[in-house]
Design an enzyme around this catalytic site. Structure first.
Site, PDB file in Angstrom:
ATOM      1  N   GLY A 277      40.216   5.596  38.009  1.00 37.53           N
ATOM      2  CA  GLY A 277      39.876   6.927  37.825  1.00 37.53           C
ATOM      3  C   GLY A 277      38.673   7.167  36.850  1.00 37.53           C
ATOM      4  O   GLY A 277      38.155   6.288  36.280  1.00 37.53           O
TER       5      GLY A 277
ATOM      6  N   ARG B 285      41.479   4.415  45.646  1.00 37.58           N
ATOM      7  CA  ARG B 285      42.188   4.119  46.767  1.00 37.58           C
ATOM      8  C   ARG B 285      41.605   2.908  47.571  1.00 37.58           C
ATOM      9  O   ARG B 285      42.048   2.142  48.026  1.00 37.58           O
ATOM     10  CB  ARG B 285      42.431   5.320  47.616  1.00 37.58           C
TER      11      ARG B 285
ATOM     12  N   GLY C  10      38.776  -0.177  35.741  1.00 40.95           N
ATOM     13  CA  GLY C  10      39.949  -0.772  35.036  1.00 40.95           C
ATOM     14  C   GLY C  10      40.458  -1.944  35.670  1.00 40.95           C
ATOM     15  O   GLY C  10      39.843  -2.621  36.355  1.00 40.95           O
ATOM     16  N   ASP C  11      41.965  -2.444  35.499  1.00 47.10           N
ATOM     17  CA  ASP C  11      42.414  -3.540  35.997  1.00 47.10           C
ATOM     18  C   ASP C  11      42.264  -3.461  37.663  1.00 47.10           C
ATOM     19  O   ASP C  11      42.052  -4.834  38.125  1.00 47.10           O
ATOM     20  CB  ASP C  11      43.732  -3.787  35.443  1.00 47.10           C
ATOM     21  N   GLY C  12      42.498  -2.521  38.247  1.00 44.96           N
ATOM     22  CA  GLY C  12      42.364  -2.401  39.521  1.00 44.96           C
ATOM     23  C   GLY C  12      41.252  -2.769  40.063  1.00 44.96           C
ATOM     24  O   GLY C  12      40.735  -3.656  41.016  1.00 44.96           O
ATOM     25  N   THR C  13      39.880  -2.355  39.563  1.00 44.32           N
ATOM     26  CA  THR C  13      38.616  -2.611  39.656  1.00 44.32           C
ATOM     27  C   THR C  13      38.383  -4.019  39.757  1.00 44.32           C
ATOM     28  O   THR C  13      37.666  -4.877  40.247  1.00 44.32           O
ATOM     29  CB  THR C  13      37.593  -1.837  39.213  1.00 44.32           C
TER      30      THR C  13
ATOM     31  N   THR D 265      38.828   2.310  30.684  1.00 45.99           N
ATOM     32  CA  THR D 265      40.025   3.029  30.744  1.00 45.99           C
ATOM     33  C   THR D 265      40.589   3.923  29.375  1.00 45.99           C
ATOM     34  O   THR D 265      40.044   3.396  28.525  1.00 45.99           O
ATOM     35  CB  THR D 265      41.380   2.036  31.241  1.00 45.99           C
TER      36      THR D 265
ATOM     37  N   ASP E  99      43.265   4.280  28.776  1.00 49.70           N
ATOM     38  CA  ASP E  99      44.658   3.766  28.319  1.00 49.70           C
ATOM     39  C   ASP E  99      44.437   2.709  27.524  1.00 49.70           C
ATOM     40  O   ASP E  99      45.504   2.246  26.886  1.00 49.70           O
ATOM     41  CB  ASP E  99      45.290   3.097  29.618  1.00 49.70           C
TER      42      ASP E  99
ATOM     43  N   ASP F 236      44.244  -0.448  27.889  1.00 50.60           N
ATOM     44  CA  ASP F 236      45.209  -1.563  28.481  1.00 50.60           C
ATOM     45  C   ASP F 236      44.620  -2.688  29.072  1.00 50.60           C
ATOM     46  O   ASP F 236      45.265  -3.464  30.004  1.00 50.60           O
ATOM     47  CB  ASP F 236      46.350  -0.810  29.030  1.00 50.60           C
TER      48      ASP F 236
ATOM     49  N   ARG G 121      49.765   5.169  31.339  1.00 57.33           N
ATOM     50  CA  ARG G 121      50.712   4.353  32.122  1.00 57.33           C
ATOM     51  C   ARG G 121      51.599   3.431  31.291  1.00 57.33           C
ATOM     52  O   ARG G 121      52.285   4.097  30.651  1.00 57.33           O
ATOM     53  CB  ARG G 121      49.687   3.389  32.994  1.00 57.33           C
TER      54      ARG G 121
HETATM   55  O1  F6P Z   1      44.584   4.951  34.163  1.00 56.26           O
HETATM   56  C1  F6P Z   1      44.168   6.107  33.961  1.00 56.26           C
HETATM   57  C2  F6P Z   1      44.952   7.184  34.019  1.00 56.26           C
HETATM   58  O2  F6P Z   1      44.542   8.543  33.671  1.00 56.26           O
HETATM   59  C3  F6P Z   1      46.395   6.794  33.619  1.00 56.26           C
HETATM   60  O3  F6P Z   1      46.652   7.160  32.085  1.00 56.26           O
HETATM   61  C4  F6P Z   1      47.325   7.705  34.566  1.00 56.26           C
HETATM   62  O4  F6P Z   1      48.538   7.380  34.602  1.00 56.26           O
HETATM   63  C5  F6P Z   1      46.555   7.797  35.648  1.00 56.26           C
HETATM   64  O5  F6P Z   1      45.201   7.369  35.350  1.00 56.26           O
HETATM   65  C6  F6P Z   1      46.701   8.909  36.479  1.00 56.26           C
HETATM   66  O6  F6P Z   1      45.717   8.751  37.773  1.00 56.26           O
HETATM   67  P1  F6P Z   1      45.712   9.859  38.575  1.00 56.26           P
HETATM   68  O7  F6P Z   1      44.294  10.434  38.485  1.00 56.26           O
HETATM   69  O8  F6P Z   1      45.197   9.011  40.181  1.00 56.26           O
HETATM   70  O9  F6P Z   1      46.641  10.605  38.775  1.00 56.26           O
END
Ligand code: F6P
Length: 352
Positions: free
Chosen positions: A12, A75, A105-108, A128, A130, A132, A174
């Site tokens: 994101g 994605r 973030g953690d996914g990347t 992030t 978040d 986190d 999250r």
């Molecule tokens: O990880 C960042 C974040 O904004 C979270 O706080 C939230 O749950 C998620 O991404 C929302 O993702 P998307 O923009 O894909 O709806």
């Protein structure tokens, strides 16, 4: 020969991404005359070979801009199948990349770690709102999100006061409650509800009833991952082709419906959503993002691949990507801010 370094933003968007892109690029150009290649739309651009050169002038004037000039994707996953992996590694070779800086973030970081196992030289920069990411005590973007939520809490307070209402504000975050916790304290919420501390609806209602008698209104700050004891997460959407398919959201409305029968005052819910990720980074986030970007460039120059920049005990550092991949950093139950909140009379939705 000058090094050729790719840079991408994954996951994101987040305030401060452009500040990192700028700092990595300027630091590499200034220190070793590197050629920097911008990869478009995160790992999607690496798999599809979509890039553009990043020179000094391309990154000038972007420090305070929200979003990412490179685009991003949450994605794309080059590790999803053999064809995507082969295409990705093929483009890395064709582009002549000596290394990659992956901001995300953690996914990347998990994908970066996975690609490192296939020989890609990669340095990670944690991003992030978040806050986190494992191993990093403060990620850029978080301070800006907290400032936005704090302002929202102050704004709904005036409606609460004027109408004698209970105002619920839902934050992102999250599975971690950092945004709700810090903004809840900064925005003087009466109740702060976090994923880490399951709440009792009756305990929240009791706080609101006491305030109905004393001050007419209450403000509740609830994290999207919070849940009442014995209940599950409130899932807004499932996105099948995303590495993290669950999108949380809507728990403020669930709580509103649960509270209303117990209260005389009207209960209203506001879900802040993506306004928390938008806009210009705060000065703190601009400084942190610039330091992170420069630190990533130092790791590249030192050939310290497979590592992610971190902030540890207030100092810049780095950790191995393998310690970050697939893990989250939640609010510890003995965190001093939780104690502080309880001691000044803020309810965390626990039974009295
Ligand atoms: O990880 C960042 C974040 O904004 C979270 O706080 C939230 O749950 C998620 O991404 C929302 O993702 P998307 O923009 O894909 O709806």
């Amino acid at each position: 020969m000058a090094q050729r370094i790719g840079i991408l933003t994954g996951g994101g968007d987040c305030p401060g991404l452009n500040a990192v892109i700028r700092a990595v690029t300027k630091s590499l150009i200034h220190q070793c005359g590197a050629e920097v290649v911008g990869i478009e739309d995160g790992f999607a651009g690496l798999t599809e070979g979509r890039t553009r050169p990043l020179g000094w002038r391309d990154v000038s004037g972007i420090l305070a801009m929200g979003g990412t000039i490179l685009g991003t994707s949450n994605r794309a996953n080059p590790l999803a199948d053999a064809a995507s992996l082969a295409a990705t590694l093929g483009h890395v070779r064709e582009l002549g990349l000596d290394g990659l800086v992956a901001i995300g973030g953690d996914g990347t970081m998990s994908i970066a770690h996975g690609l490192a196992a296939h020989g890609l030289k990669v340095v990670g920069v944690p991003k992030t709102i978040d806050n986190d990411i494992m191993g990093c005590e403060r990620s850029f973007g978080f301070d800006t999100a907290v400032a936005t939520v704090t302002e929202a809490l102050e704004r709904v307070q005036t409606t609460g006061q004027s109408h004698g209402r209970v105002m619920i504000v839902e934050t992102m975050g999250r599975y971690a409650g950092w945004i709700a916790l810090e903004a809840g304290i900064a925005g003087a919420a009466d109740v702060i509800l976090l994923p880490e501390v399951d709440h009792e609806v009756e305990a929240v209602a009791a706080v609101c009833r006491a305030r109905e008698r004393a001050q007419r209104h209450s403000v509740i700050c609830i994290a999207e991952g919070a849940k009442a004891r014995g209940e599950g997460l409130t899932v807004h959407e499932r996105i099948a082709d995303s590495p993290d398919p669950l999108r949380l959201g809507g728990v403020a409305h669930v709580l509103r419906a649960q509270l209303q029968p117990h209260l005389r005052s009207e209960v209203r819910a506001t879900v802040l959503g993506h306004v928390q990720r938008g806009g210009s980074p705060t000065p703190y986030d601009r400084v942190l993002a610039t330091q992170f970007g420069n630190q990533a460039a130092q790791l590249v120059l030192a050939g310290r691949w497979g590592r992610m920049v971190t902030l540890h005990d207030g100092r810049l550092d780095s950790v191995g990507l393998e310690t970050v991949a697939g893990r989250n950093r939640c609010v510890p139950l003995d965190h001093p801010l939780l104690t502080c909140a309880r001691q000044i009379g803020v309810s965390l939705g626990e039974p009295a």
